[in-house]
Scaffold this motif. Structure first.
Motif, PDB file in Angstrom:
ATOM      1  N   LEU A  94       0.821  -1.167  -0.029  1.00  0.00           N
ATOM      2  CA  LEU A  94      -0.112  -0.065   0.078  1.00  0.00           C
ATOM      3  C   LEU A  94       0.870   1.271  -0.002  1.00  0.00           C
ATOM      4  N   GLN A  98       0.954   3.850  -3.129  1.00  0.00           N
ATOM      5  CA  GLN A  98       0.440   5.287  -2.660  1.00  0.00           C
ATOM      6  C   GLN A  98       1.875   6.300  -2.847  1.00  0.00           C
ATOM      7  N   ASN A 132      -6.756   1.321  -5.586  1.00  0.00           N
ATOM      8  CA  ASN A 132      -7.973   1.548  -5.456  1.00  0.00           C
ATOM      9  C   ASN A 132      -9.001   0.116  -5.049  1.00  0.00           C
ATOM     10  N   ARG A 135      -7.847  -1.308  -1.774  1.00  0.00           N
ATOM     11  CA  ARG A 135      -8.356  -0.596  -0.698  1.00  0.00           C
ATOM     12  C   ARG A 135      -9.757  -0.598  -0.381  1.00  0.00           C
TER      13      ARG A 135
END
Length: 139
Positions: A94, A98, A132, A135
């Motif tokens: 992650l 990001q 996305n 998440r």
């Protein structure tokens, strides 16, 4: 020629439920590990295989398959498919994704050079879309 060893389905299901490994099952039934995996699939007790082809749409050379980007893409894919790896790997994937998204970067692949960070193309960010989905799966 002798008779091929057979795997009793009910016994296989019972032993899998006990947590026996594929190797232990192969030794128990006198078959190969591949034979056990086939029997587990036929009995419906095999773990579903994850499909990472959407996360890694390239034909990746063996020497690049365990690189950081390949690992992070597979981990993001596993998260998105509802089968997350250990939390430390989730966090790493992650953060990596990001960082790329925040910098306007994506990941590209060349069979000779391997993975590289590249500017986001006209079709949008591959890593961003995967991030996305991961998440969303995490809630």
């Amino acid at each position: 020629m002798g008779r091929r060893p057979s795997i009793d389905r009910a016994e296989l299901v019972r032993l899998v439920a006990e947590g026996r490994t594929v190797r232990e099952l192969a030794e128990h039934f006198g078959v190969s590990e591949s034979g056990v995996l086939q029997a587990k699939r036929a009995a419906g007790v095999a773990k579903p295989q994850l499909d990472h082809s959407g996360a890694i749409p390239w034909k990746v050379a063996r020497e690049h398959s365990q690189s950081g980007p390949a690992t992070n893409l597979r981990n993001l894919s596993a998260i998105a498919q509802g089968s997350p790896p250990p939390q430390v790997k989730v966090n790493t994937a992650l953060r990596w994704a990001q960082r790329l998204v925040d910098a306007g970067l994506d990941v590209g692949y060349d069979p000779v050079e391997g993975f590289a960070e590249v500017p986001v193309g006209a079709d949008g960010s591959h890593v961003g879309r995967l991030l996305n989905r991961a998440r969303e799966a995490l809630g």
